[in-house]
Design a protein around this motif. Sequence first.
Motif, PDB file in Angstrom:
ATOM      1  N   VAL A  66       0.846  -1.190   0.000  1.00 55.20           N
ATOM      2  CA  VAL A  66       0.000   0.000   0.000  1.00 55.20           C
ATOM      3  C   VAL A  66       0.886   1.247   0.000  1.00 55.20           C
ATOM      4  N   GLU A  67       1.941   1.222   0.793  1.00 55.34           N
ATOM      5  CA  GLU A  67       2.840   2.379   0.846  1.00 55.34           C
ATOM      6  C   GLU A  67       3.561   2.588  -0.489  1.00 55.34           C
ATOM      7  N   PHE A  68       3.967   1.504  -1.141  1.00 58.86           N
ATOM      8  CA  PHE A  68       4.572   1.631  -2.467  1.00 58.86           C
ATOM      9  C   PHE A  68       3.566   2.205  -3.458  1.00 58.86           C
ATOM     10  N   ALA A  69       2.329   1.737  -3.389  1.00 61.51           N
ATOM     11  CA  ALA A  69       1.289   2.239  -4.292  1.00 61.51           C
ATOM     12  C   ALA A  69       1.030   3.724  -4.029  1.00 61.51           C
ATOM     13  N   MET A  70       1.073   4.123  -2.761  1.00 61.59           N
ATOM     14  CA  MET A  70       0.892   5.534  -2.423  1.00 61.59           C
ATOM     15  C   MET A  70       2.051   6.374  -2.972  1.00 61.59           C
ATOM     16  N   MET A  71       3.286   5.861  -2.833  1.00 63.77           N
ATOM     17  CA  MET A  71       4.450   6.578  -3.379  1.00 63.77           C
ATOM     18  C   MET A  71       4.323   6.717  -4.888  1.00 63.77           C
ATOM     19  N   ASP A  72       3.903   5.647  -5.531  1.00 62.92           N
ATOM     20  CA  ASP A  72       3.755   5.660  -6.986  1.00 62.92           C
ATOM     21  C   ASP A  72       2.705   6.685  -7.405  1.00 62.92           C
ATOM     22  N   ARG A  73       1.590   6.701  -6.701  1.00 61.74           N
ATOM     23  CA  ARG A  73       0.528   7.657  -7.005  1.00 61.74           C
ATOM     24  C   ARG A  73       1.019   9.089  -6.788  1.00 61.74           C
ATOM     25  N   GLU A  74       1.716   9.322  -5.670  1.00 60.62           N
ATOM     26  CA  GLU A  74       2.202  10.665  -5.357  1.00 60.62           C
ATOM     27  C   GLU A  74       3.244  11.121  -6.382  1.00 60.62           C
ATOM     28  N   LEU A  75       4.136  10.226  -6.751  1.00 55.68           N
ATOM     29  CA  LEU A  75       5.147  10.572  -7.755  1.00 55.68           C
ATOM     30  C   LEU A  75       4.487  10.872  -9.098  1.00 55.68           C
ATOM     31  N   ASN A  76       3.515  10.074  -9.478  1.00 53.70           N
ATOM     32  CA  ASN A  76       2.786  10.337 -10.734  1.00 53.70           C
ATOM     33  C   ASN A  76       2.087  11.685 -10.694  1.00 53.70           C
ATOM     34  N   HIS A  77       1.493  12.012  -9.562  1.00 52.20           N
ATOM     35  CA  HIS A  77       0.833  13.313  -9.434  1.00 52.20           C
ATOM     36  C   HIS A  77       1.840  14.457  -9.541  1.00 52.20           C
ATOM     37  N   TYR A  78       2.976  14.286  -8.927  1.00 49.56           N
ATOM     38  CA  TYR A  78       3.982  15.340  -8.966  1.00 49.56           C
ATOM     39  C   TYR A  78       4.501  15.544 -10.394  1.00 49.56           C
ATOM     40  N   ILE A  79       4.772  14.445 -11.079  1.00 48.24           N
ATOM     41  CA  ILE A  79       5.240  14.533 -12.471  1.00 48.24           C
ATOM     42  C   ILE A  79       4.177  15.208 -13.335  1.00 48.24           C
ATOM     43  N   LYS A  80       2.918  14.820 -13.152  1.00 53.96           N
ATOM     44  CA  LYS A  80       1.828  15.451 -13.911  1.00 53.96           C
ATOM     45  C   LYS A  80       1.729  16.943 -13.600  1.00 53.96           C
ATOM     46  N   LYS A 125       0.353  -3.263 -10.316  1.00 53.71           N
ATOM     47  CA  LYS A 125       1.136  -4.148  -9.448  1.00 53.71           C
ATOM     48  C   LYS A 125       0.383  -4.469  -8.162  1.00 53.71           C
ATOM     49  N   PHE A 126      -0.317  -3.486  -7.615  1.00 49.69           N
ATOM     50  CA  PHE A 126      -1.071  -3.714  -6.388  1.00 49.69           C
ATOM     51  C   PHE A 126      -2.215  -4.694  -6.643  1.00 49.69           C
ATOM     52  N   VAL A 127      -2.936  -4.498  -7.735  1.00 46.38           N
ATOM     53  CA  VAL A 127      -4.047  -5.389  -8.092  1.00 46.38           C
ATOM     54  C   VAL A 127      -3.523  -6.806  -8.324  1.00 46.38           C
ATOM     55  N   GLN A 128      -2.425  -6.917  -9.038  1.00 40.48           N
ATOM     56  CA  GLN A 128      -1.818  -8.229  -9.314  1.00 40.48           C
ATOM     57  C   GLN A 128      -1.411  -8.903  -7.999  1.00 40.48           C
ATOM     58  N   PHE A 129      -0.827  -8.147  -7.096  1.00 38.52           N
ATOM     59  CA  PHE A 129      -0.422  -8.671  -5.794  1.00 38.52           C
ATOM     60  C   PHE A 129      -1.625  -9.234  -5.040  1.00 38.52           C
ATOM     61  N   LYS A 130      -2.703  -8.456  -4.969  1.00 40.23           N
ATOM     62  CA  LYS A 130      -3.888  -8.892  -4.230  1.00 40.23           C
ATOM     63  C   LYS A 130      -4.495 -10.146  -4.862  1.00 40.23           C
ATOM     64  N   GLN A 131      -4.494 -10.221  -6.203  1.00 46.23           N
ATOM     65  CA  GLN A 131      -5.041 -11.394  -6.881  1.00 46.23           C
ATOM     66  C   GLN A 131      -4.182 -12.625  -6.619  1.00 46.23           C
ATOM     67  N   GLN A 132      -2.859 -12.467  -6.715  1.00 45.78           N
ATOM     68  CA  GLN A 132      -1.962 -13.591  -6.457  1.00 45.78           C
ATOM     69  C   GLN A 132      -2.091 -14.075  -5.018  1.00 45.78           C
ATOM     70  N   LEU A 133      -2.182 -13.144  -4.102  1.00 43.66           N
ATOM     71  CA  LEU A 133      -2.317 -13.486  -2.692  1.00 43.66           C
ATOM     72  C   LEU A 133      -3.611 -14.261  -2.449  1.00 43.66           C
ATOM     73  N   LYS A 134      -4.681 -13.792  -3.045  1.00 42.04           N
ATOM     74  CA  LYS A 134      -5.983 -14.448  -2.894  1.00 42.04           C
ATOM     75  C   LYS A 134      -5.948 -15.866  -3.463  1.00 42.04           C
ATOM     76  N   GLU A 135      -5.369 -16.013  -4.655  1.00 43.34           N
ATOM     77  CA  GLU A 135      -5.283 -17.331  -5.289  1.00 43.34           C
ATOM     78  C   GLU A 135      -4.418 -18.294  -4.475  1.00 43.34           C
ATOM     79  N   LEU A 136      -3.300 -17.806  -3.977  1.00 39.72           N
ATOM     80  CA  LEU A 136      -2.410 -18.646  -3.183  1.00 39.72           C
ATOM     81  C   LEU A 136      -3.095 -19.093  -1.895  1.00 39.72           C
ATOM     82  N   LYS A 137      -3.831 -18.195  -1.275  1.00 39.79           N
ATOM     83  CA  LYS A 137      -4.555 -18.542  -0.046  1.00 39.79           C
ATOM     84  C   LYS A 137      -5.614 -19.604  -0.308  1.00 39.79           C
ATOM     85  N   LYS A 138      -6.282 -19.496  -1.453  1.00 40.06           N
ATOM     86  CA  LYS A 138      -7.288 -20.502  -1.812  1.00 40.06           C
ATOM     87  C   LYS A 138      -6.641 -21.881  -1.911  1.00 40.06           C
TER      88      LYS A 138
END
Length: 178
Positions: A66-80, A125-138
């Motif tokens: 989540v923190e990486f995703a927040m950094m990515d979002r913030e960096l994208n906003h700054y660049i924009k 990447k965050f969505v992929q992570f959550k999907q992989q985690l969910k599948e692995l848990k199953k």
Amino acid sequence: MPGRSSSNSGSTGFISFSGVESALSSLKNFQSCISSGMDTASSVALDLVETQTEVSSEYSMDRAMVEFAMMDRELNHYIKAVQSTINHVKEERPENIPDLKLLVEKQFLTLQNKNSDADFQNNEKFVQFKQQLKELKKQLVKPKENGRYNELDQIKNKNELPDFPKATTPFYIPTNSV
């Protein structure tokens, strides 16, 4: 004098954006560092689930993502914000050079104020992570003989995002010329 840049707000002259564009290029390169960090955190989290390590470790990796995703979002906003400001100034060609730092900060805050937890659903990447985690848990979660799951498995299967504050301050913008 043509080609000369000036950093004084309110002065007249030609603005060279080559330094700013070079800095933007460096920031864009940093996005790959964030991406690598997300890959690493994802890999560690999946390994923790696979080895059935304690839930708090997995939660730490989820929080790191989540923190990486927040950094990515913030960096994208700054660049924009920087790109938008540069484009606006180039198009307008104002007689007086505006305070670029202030304009970038305003644009950045405008973008940051639109943040929501739903933004994470747009981070690949965050969505992929959550999907992989969910599948692995199953694959790893097995019901007890009575058909119920144990309490630890139920906790592991929760797919909730922790609450994180919105960033409200922009990146540091150096004001000294090189």
